[in-house]
Design an enzyme around this catalytic site. Structure first.
Site, PDB file in Angstrom:
ATOM      1  CG  ASP A  37      54.199  35.167  15.874  1.00  0.00           C
ATOM      2  OD1 ASP A  37      54.773  35.392  16.955  1.00  0.00           O
ATOM      3  OD2 ASP A  37      53.217  35.826  15.477  1.00  0.00           O
ATOM      4  CG  ASP A  63      44.757  30.880  15.211  1.00  0.00           C
ATOM      5  OD1 ASP A  63      45.016  30.887  16.432  1.00  0.00           O
ATOM      6  OD2 ASP A  63      43.642  31.177  14.743  1.00  0.00           O
ATOM      7  CB  VAL A  64      48.586  28.840  19.366  1.00  0.00           C
ATOM      8  CG1 VAL A  64      50.013  29.094  18.929  1.00  0.00           C
ATOM      9  CG2 VAL A  64      47.982  30.052  20.070  1.00  0.00           C
ATOM     10  CG  ASN A  90      56.275  33.418  24.355  1.00  0.00           C
ATOM     11  OD1 ASN A  90      56.399  33.922  25.461  1.00  0.00           O
ATOM     12  ND2 ASN A  90      56.313  34.134  23.235  1.00  0.00           N
ATOM     13  CE1 TYR A 156      47.505  38.150  29.100  1.00  0.00           C
ATOM     14  CE2 TYR A 156      47.662  38.774  31.415  1.00  0.00           C
ATOM     15  CZ  TYR A 156      48.265  38.386  30.235  1.00  0.00           C
ATOM     16  OH  TYR A 156      49.631  38.215  30.190  1.00  0.00           O
ATOM     17  CE  LYS A 160      48.947  34.772  29.554  1.00  0.00           C
ATOM     18  NZ  LYS A 160      49.821  33.992  28.637  1.00  0.00           N
TER      19      LYS A 160
END
Length: 252
Positions: A37, A63-64, A90, A156, A160
């Site tokens: 995270d 930081d993904v 996630n 968003y 997704k």
């Protein structure tokens, strides 16, 4: 009997909410964890609670959307525990119901970077590790917005939908190699992120008309329980599934 005994799992967005619930459930099922995270203090607190309870847990501040960070995270699993069996993509951020006409490039890039590029970067490396290890399970946190146009703002929703497409592609291509990939599509789940954002006024006005259709809010552990199932051998014949966990909202 612990369903994930000695399995090595990486969970992103693990400092709070659904990621924290996944971490707690996976630990209870016997998994060895790498928790990632950006919120370092909260991440360490979650990990320390699990370590104090006797579980094997290490952390990485990640930081993904950053390839170097993601590479370090996956390498930590391999160096710490000797392999990688489970990846839970996630980590995610919201666009506060911002409609397209008010979505600037910075918001678009940030949302797609975290929500879509992040799972791409991590899954690409995880697949390589899982091919070497003989298989594994990738679990992506998508959203009700990954299947519908009226569950979030423009960026968003697009991000997704991308997660759903990536999930199906991984499942199709790597299923023959004993690598399963599935997506969870949460609906209205009570987390700190969901309860603290300030909605875009126009977006809120448009979406608020449909709020009565939302079932009672779910809990983070509802998502953690489904993730644990998908990670386990109980789900050995589940691949490429896009699973609503929304109390029936998808039925509306």
């Amino acid at each position: 009997m612990t369903k994930l005994l000695d399995q090595v799992a990486v969970i992103t967005g693990a400092a709070s909410g659904m990621g924290r619930a996944m971490a707690r459930r996976f630990a209870a099922e016997g998994a060895r964890l790498v928790l990632a995270d950006l919120q370092e203090a909260k991440l360490i607190d979650v990990a320390q609670q699990l370590v104090d309870a006797g579980y094997a847990v290490v952390t990485e501040v990640v930081d993904v959307s950053n390839g170097d960070d993601v590479a370090r995270m996956i390498e930590r699993a391999q160096s710490q525990y000797g392999g990688l069996n489970i990846l839970c993509n996630n980590a995610g951020i919201l666009d506060n119901l911002t409609p397209l006409h008010d979505t600037d490039e910075a918001m678009w890039d940030r949302l797609l970077g975290v929500n879509a590029k992040g799972p791409f970067l991590a899954s690409r490396l995880a697949v390589k590790a899982m091919l070497e290890g003989g298989g594994g399970s990738i679990i992506n946190t998508a959203s009700a917005a990954g299947n519908h146009g009226g569950r979030g703002g423009a960026a968003y929703t697009a991000s997704k939908h991308a997660v759903v497409g990536l999930t199906k592609s991984i499942a199709w291509f790597y299923g023959p190699h004993n690598i399963r990939c599935n997506a969870i599509c949460p609906g209205a789940v009570m987390t700190a992120m969901a309860s603290s954002f300030t909605p875009h006024p126009e977006g809120f006005e448009r979406y608020s008309k449909h709020f009565p259709t939302v079932p009672p809010f779910g809990k983070a552990r509802d998502i953690g329980d489904v993730a644990a199932f998908l990670a386990s051998d109980d789900a050995r014949y589940v691949n490429g599934a896009i699973i609503p966990v929304d109390g029936g909202w998808v039925a509306y």
